[in-house]
Scaffold this active site. Structure first.
Site, short mmCIF file in Angstrom:
data_model
loop_
_atom_site.label_atom_id
_atom_site.label_comp_id
_atom_site.label_asym_id
_atom_site.label_seq_id
_atom_site.Cartn_x
_atom_site.Cartn_y
_atom_site.Cartn_z
N SER A 132 58.03 -41.54 1.20
CA SER A 132 58.25 -42.98 1.11
C SER A 132 57.58 -43.75 2.24
O SER A 132 57.57 -44.99 2.20
CB SER A 132 59.76 -43.26 1.10
N GLU A 172 51.02 -29.84 1.85
CA GLU A 172 50.82 -30.68 3.06
C GLU A 172 50.28 -29.84 4.22
O GLU A 172 49.41 -30.29 4.97
CB GLU A 172 52.14 -31.34 3.46
C1 A5P Z 1 57.13 -34.45 1.80
O1 A5P Z 1 57.32 -33.13 1.43
C2 A5P Z 1 57.50 -34.64 3.21
O2 A5P Z 1 56.89 -33.80 4.13
C3 A5P Z 1 57.44 -36.08 3.65
O3 A5P Z 1 56.21 -36.41 4.22
C4 A5P Z 1 58.55 -36.25 4.62
O4 A5P Z 1 59.72 -35.75 4.00
C5 A5P Z 1 58.75 -37.70 5.01
O5 A5P Z 1 59.16 -38.43 3.89
P1 A5P Z 1 59.67 -39.91 4.00
O6 A5P Z 1 58.55 -40.70 4.59
O7 A5P Z 1 59.98 -40.29 2.59
O8 A5P Z 1 60.87 -39.90 4.87
#
Ligand code: A5P
Length: 246
Positions: free
Chosen positions: A46, A123
């Site tokens: 998000s 990621e």
């Molecule tokens: C996705 O798997 C995650 O690594 C996100 O990048 C991480 O959870 C941060 O997400 P928000 O920006 O929604 O908190």
């Protein structure tokens, strides 16, 4: 680690302050670090989605040209495609100039917990293919010690679910099988499961990561250590930047 004050910031959007901070961090990272001609990793979550949207706006406006994006998740891919960002895979573009992604926790050493959105396998692959990783977060993500507020997401192949859960428990974690909001098992983009391992503050993150990466059933651990990111942190008092070095 140094903290750099930022220059003039645009006014935050009205409404929820945390959402405003996420938006500001994502958009500002693009303004500062994304340039025409770059090969870009497109993060998930998000906060990172605001960076993707800003990239899409700049591409549509013609002020950002000759970029290509490699998405870290199907959700990001769908949004980037909708926005008209040219996309590629790591087969086509194996080295990236810059990735903008989110995080669940950022430690004083700029180590990270990621994977709250379940995308940490891709990621991490993309972070390892990237020259520079820019992490965008709101202030709630900055912690004194990894594990203080979040579980470590551990992506596990289905047949190893029980042994890996028991391994994590033997290490002292309280383990939760991740589910969807509907209560079904959460299945990752690669068809695996996620165990959320609550350790509390982790004294030896490197030792823990090594132990988990030794396990045959573990596909990805949401501990991102030593990536030397630039971290753009937005909060009610403005935006600051954390980085090693300068
Ligand atoms: C996705 O798997 C995650 O690594 C996100 O990048 C991480 O959870 C941060 O997400 P928000 O920006 O929604 O908190």
């Amino acid at each position: 680690m140094t903290e750099q004050p930022t220059g003039t910031q645009p006014a935050p959007p009205a409404g929820d302050p945390q959402l405003a901070a996420k938006r500001r961090a994502g958009e500002l990272a693009v303004e500062r670090y994304v340039r025409s001609g770059m090969r870009l990793g497109l993060g998930t979550g998000s906060t990172a989605i605001w960076a993707v949207r800003r990239i899409g706006q700049l591409v549509a406006a013609g002020s950002l040209t000759d970029v290509v994006g490699v998405p870290t998740s199907p959700v990001t891919e769908a949004e980037a495609r909708e926005l008209g960002i040219p996309l590629a895979t790591l087969d086509e573009v194996p080295r990236l100039d810059l990735t903008v992604d989110g995080a669940d926790e950022v430690s004083p050493q700029l180590d990270l917990i990621k994977g709250g959105g379940g995308a940490h396998l891709r990621e991490k692959i993309i972070a390892q293919a990237t020259e520079k990783l820019v992490i965008v977060v709101d202030e709630s993500k900055v912690v004194d010690c990894l594990g203080a507020t979040r579980a470590v997401p551990v992506e596990v192949v289905r047949p190893a679910l029980r042994p890996e859960r028991e391994f994590l428990e033997a290490l002292g974690a309280r383990v939760v099988d991740r589910t969807t909001p509907a209560g079904d098992p959460y299945v990752t983009a690669e068809g695996n499961r996620i165990l959320d391992a609550w350790f509390g503050p982790i004294a030896d993150a490197r030792g823990l990561l090594a132990a988990l990466e030794d396990r045959a059933g573990v596909m990805a651990v949401g501990l991102f250590l030593g990536f030397d990111p630039i971290v753009v942190v937005a909060g009610p008092d403005g935006v600051r930047e954390l980085s090693a070095g300068s």
